[in-house]
Design a protein around this motif. Structure first.
Motif, short mmCIF file in Angstrom:
data_model
loop_
_atom_site.label_atom_id
_atom_site.label_comp_id
_atom_site.label_asym_id
_atom_site.label_seq_id
_atom_site.Cartn_x
_atom_site.Cartn_y
_atom_site.Cartn_z
N ASP A 138 0.81 -1.22 0.00
CA ASP A 138 0.00 0.00 0.00
C ASP A 138 0.85 1.27 0.00
O ASP A 138 0.44 2.31 0.54
N VAL A 139 2.04 1.20 -0.60
CA VAL A 139 2.88 2.40 -0.76
C VAL A 139 2.23 3.32 -1.79
O VAL A 139 1.75 2.87 -2.83
N ASP A 140 2.21 4.61 -1.51
CA ASP A 140 1.52 5.56 -2.38
C ASP A 140 2.37 6.00 -3.56
O ASP A 140 1.86 6.18 -4.67
N VAL A 141 3.67 6.20 -3.33
CA VAL A 141 4.59 6.63 -4.38
C VAL A 141 5.83 5.74 -4.31
O VAL A 141 6.40 5.54 -3.23
N ILE A 142 6.24 5.20 -5.45
CA ILE A 142 7.42 4.33 -5.53
C ILE A 142 8.52 5.07 -6.25
O ILE A 142 8.37 5.44 -7.43
N ASN A 143 9.63 5.33 -5.56
CA ASN A 143 10.74 6.07 -6.15
C ASN A 143 11.82 5.12 -6.66
O ASN A 143 12.35 4.29 -5.92
N LEU A 144 12.17 5.29 -7.94
CA LEU A 144 13.21 4.49 -8.59
C LEU A 144 14.31 5.42 -9.09
O LEU A 144 14.28 5.88 -10.22
N ALA A 189 5.16 -5.09 -13.87
CA ALA A 189 5.24 -4.63 -12.48
C ALA A 189 4.69 -3.22 -12.33
O ALA A 189 3.97 -2.91 -11.37
N ILE A 190 5.04 -2.34 -13.27
CA ILE A 190 4.54 -0.96 -13.21
C ILE A 190 3.03 -0.92 -13.40
O ILE A 190 2.31 -0.20 -12.69
N GLU A 191 2.54 -1.72 -14.33
CA GLU A 191 1.09 -1.80 -14.54
C GLU A 191 0.41 -2.33 -13.28
O GLU A 191 -0.66 -1.81 -12.88
N TYR A 192 0.99 -3.33 -12.66
CA TYR A 192 0.46 -3.90 -11.42
C TYR A 192 0.40 -2.82 -10.33
O TYR A 192 -0.62 -2.67 -9.63
N ALA A 193 1.49 -2.05 -10.19
CA ALA A 193 1.55 -1.01 -9.16
C ALA A 193 0.52 0.08 -9.42
O ALA A 193 -0.17 0.54 -8.49
N ASN A 194 0.40 0.52 -10.66
CA ASN A 194 -0.59 1.55 -11.00
C ASN A 194 -2.01 1.10 -10.68
O ASN A 194 -2.82 1.86 -10.14
N LYS A 195 -2.31 -0.16 -10.97
CA LYS A 195 -3.65 -0.70 -10.71
C LYS A 195 -3.95 -0.76 -9.22
O LYS A 195 -5.12 -0.61 -8.81
N LEU A 196 -2.92 -0.97 -8.40
CA LEU A 196 -3.12 -1.01 -6.95
C LEU A 196 -3.10 0.38 -6.33
O LEU A 196 -3.26 0.53 -5.12
N GLY A 197 -2.89 1.41 -7.17
CA GLY A 197 -2.98 2.78 -6.68
C GLY A 197 -1.67 3.48 -6.41
O GLY A 197 -1.66 4.58 -5.83
N SER A 198 -0.54 2.91 -6.82
CA SER A 198 0.77 3.52 -6.58
C SER A 198 1.23 4.32 -7.79
O SER A 198 1.07 3.89 -8.92
N VAL A 199 1.82 5.48 -7.52
CA VAL A 199 2.50 6.26 -8.55
C VAL A 199 3.95 5.78 -8.62
O VAL A 199 4.59 5.57 -7.58
N VAL A 200 4.49 5.61 -9.82
CA VAL A 200 5.87 5.19 -10.01
C VAL A 200 6.67 6.35 -10.60
O VAL A 200 6.30 6.90 -11.64
N VAL A 201 7.76 6.72 -9.93
CA VAL A 201 8.61 7.83 -10.35
C VAL A 201 10.02 7.30 -10.61
O VAL A 201 10.54 6.51 -9.82
N ALA A 202 10.65 7.74 -11.72
CA ALA A 202 12.00 7.27 -12.05
C ALA A 202 12.89 8.43 -12.49
O ALA A 202 12.41 9.42 -13.06
N SER A 203 14.17 8.29 -12.24
CA SER A 203 15.16 9.27 -12.70
C SER A 203 15.49 9.03 -14.16
O SER A 203 15.41 7.91 -14.67
N ALA A 204 15.89 10.10 -14.86
CA ALA A 204 16.06 10.04 -16.31
C ALA A 204 17.43 9.54 -16.76
O ALA A 204 17.57 9.09 -17.89
#
Length: 473
Positions: free
Chosen positions: A251-257, A288-303
């Motif tokens: 249930d993490v809200d934002v995932i930082n990569l 994995a990203i699709e899975y996280a988005n569906k569970l309500g998590s935002v995924v953020v990544a560095s460029a």
């Protein structure tokens, strides 16, 4: 913890690396990643791989991903089970190339406090936070709460750092398996609770998000959880994929990569031999990203930190061809950056104190979504290393953050930009009640959480340059 002194180190964060490492010859065992065609046949597939002398080394059952060790015969024998298969790919550990440190006595620390006594001792050294928070004004409106959590997929955290300890929530996890990278790290026990940072990079990232002591992060009262995927060596991509899935389940809200790598969508050759590369790890990232988005998590990544226009495939391919040539390899196909270039990811470029794109930052139209301060190297290039160090110019363009053993350091890289965006999204989710509504929080960020006086540049900063005060006012 005693605060009689503080050690400040400076470093350049380089988290991007090259994948598709030396693949073994036909009958030599190597590590493979596969995505199953039919997840309902999970147990049956595991048994078949084992029966054909394949050793199961890592699994992500939620998306039907299996990593096994074996030769090509094992892979071919079970080919009918696999939607995609490729030799497992590795991400090199984030670099923390420290160069200089010094101790600052308490009397000096106290003398550099900002005008507001509620601001921390080292606030005047935090040009990046002063810029995006309007000199701390955003903290008076919204500083976060433990109701929202940012998950940091990285090298762990200094669990005793005084600026971070109060924000670290229970439930953090170590995803590095026993023996570490391909059995070469005997010190890695596989203990799921072993999250202490031996690299330092994860602690740096955490400071930009939630530091609340001698320095401040963007969201100093926001909760953080850590998903450790780096030990002392490289990480298998499958560990990072597992961490994204696990963070979403927690249930993490934002995932930082604050990590990433380059991959080839095509064929790779060495010594005239075709190296099997059918995209399984990249498919794993996508799932994995699709899975996280569906569970309500935002995924953020560095460029990334290679000064490349990632959207210009000719430029990217030329860059990668030179790197592959160093390994005696060639390829036919197109390079991509993952996870930053994949759907469902907020990809962050870096700006410096002049609000220009950092010299090291990757960029690209339809690649970059937003920019945030991550430091720069313009003064270093202009004046040279000696003047940059001895004259203290590094303090003017690198960003101050937390480091291992209770220390602080100056650093630069898109790894320092991404967590500021992750923390701002956490503030938006908390303030606007956007829990489990990732699209709403992202749209709000792009519309409201950017500077209003910056010339648009889709390639450099996408929807704009981050402004935390505008996001929460």
């Amino acid at each position: 913890m005693k605060k009689t002194s503080m050690t400040i180190i400076t470093t350049l964060l380089i988290c991007f690396c090259f994948t598709n490492y030396g693949h073994a010859k036909t009958e030599t065992n190597q590590y493979y990643t596969v995505i199953l065609k039919d997840r309902s046949k999970w147990t049956q597939s595991i048994k078949k791989i084992k029966k054909s002398q394949g050793e199961i080394t890592y699994t992500v059952p939620e998306i039907g991903l299996i990593q096994f060790k074996g030769n090509q015969k094992v892979a071919k024998t079970n080919a009918s089970l696999f939607k995609s298969l490729s030799p497992s790919l590795k991400l090199e550990k984030p670099s923390t190339s420290t160069s200089k440190s010094f101790k600052k006595p308490n009397s000096s620390v106290n003398s550099i406090k900002g005008l507001d006594s509620t601001l921390p001792a080292l606030w005047d050294m935090q040009w990046d936070m002063k810029e995006i928070t309007h000199n701390g004004e955003s903290y008076n409106i919204e500083s976060g709460s433990s109701n929202v959590t940012v998950g940091i997929v990285d090298s762990g955290i200094d669990i005793d750092h005084p600026d971070l300890v109060d924000n670290l929530k229970s439930g953090s996890k170590n995803l590095v398996p026993k023996g570490g990278l391909r059995g070469t790290e005997p010190e890695e026990t596989g203990d799921i609770n072993s999250i202490n940072d031996i690299n330092g990079h994860g602690t740096m990232v955490a400071g930009s998000i939630a530091a609340n002591g001698e320095i401040k992060g963007v969201a100093p009262n926001t909760g953080i959880k850590v998903y450790r995927v780096f030990g002392n060596k490289s990480a298998d991509a499958v560990w990072i994929i597992k961490a994204i899935i696990q963070a979403a389940k927690d249930d993490v809200d934002v995932i930082n990569l604050s990590l990433g790598s380059y991959y080839i969508d095509g064929n790779i050759y060495k010594d005239g031999e075709l190296l099997d590369n059918k995209w399984a790890d990249v498919e794993g990232y996508k799932l994995a990203i699709e899975y996280a988005n569906k569970l309500g998590s935002v995924v953020v990544a560095s460029a990334g930190n290679d000064s490349i226009d990632v959207s210009n495939k000719s430029e990217l391919n030329d860059f990668l061809k030179k790197k592959y040539a160093e390994e005696g390899k060639t390829f036919n196909g197109v390079g991509i950056e993952a996870p930053g270039e994949l759907p469902g990811v907020v990809t962050v470029s870096s700006t410096g104190p002049t609000q220009q794109l950092s010299l090291f930052s990757n960029f690209g139209k339809n690649y970059i979504d937003i920019a945030a301060p991550g430091g720069d190297s313009r003064l270093l290039e202009k004046y040279g290393q000696e003047a940059w160090w001895d004259g203290g110019l590094f303090r003017q363009e690198q960003v101050l953050t937390t480091f291992n053993t209770g220390r602080y350091l100056f650093a630069s890289g898109t790894s320092m930009a991404a967590p500021k965006v992750s923390a701002t999204l956490a503030l938006i989710i908390d303030q606007r009640h956007y829990k489990n509504r990732p699209s709403n929080s992202i749209d709000y960020l792009y519309k409201n959480g950017v500077k209003k006086d910056i010339e648009p540049n889709l390639a450099y900063w996408g929807n704009g340059q981050l402004d935390v005060y505008n996001a929460v006012k």
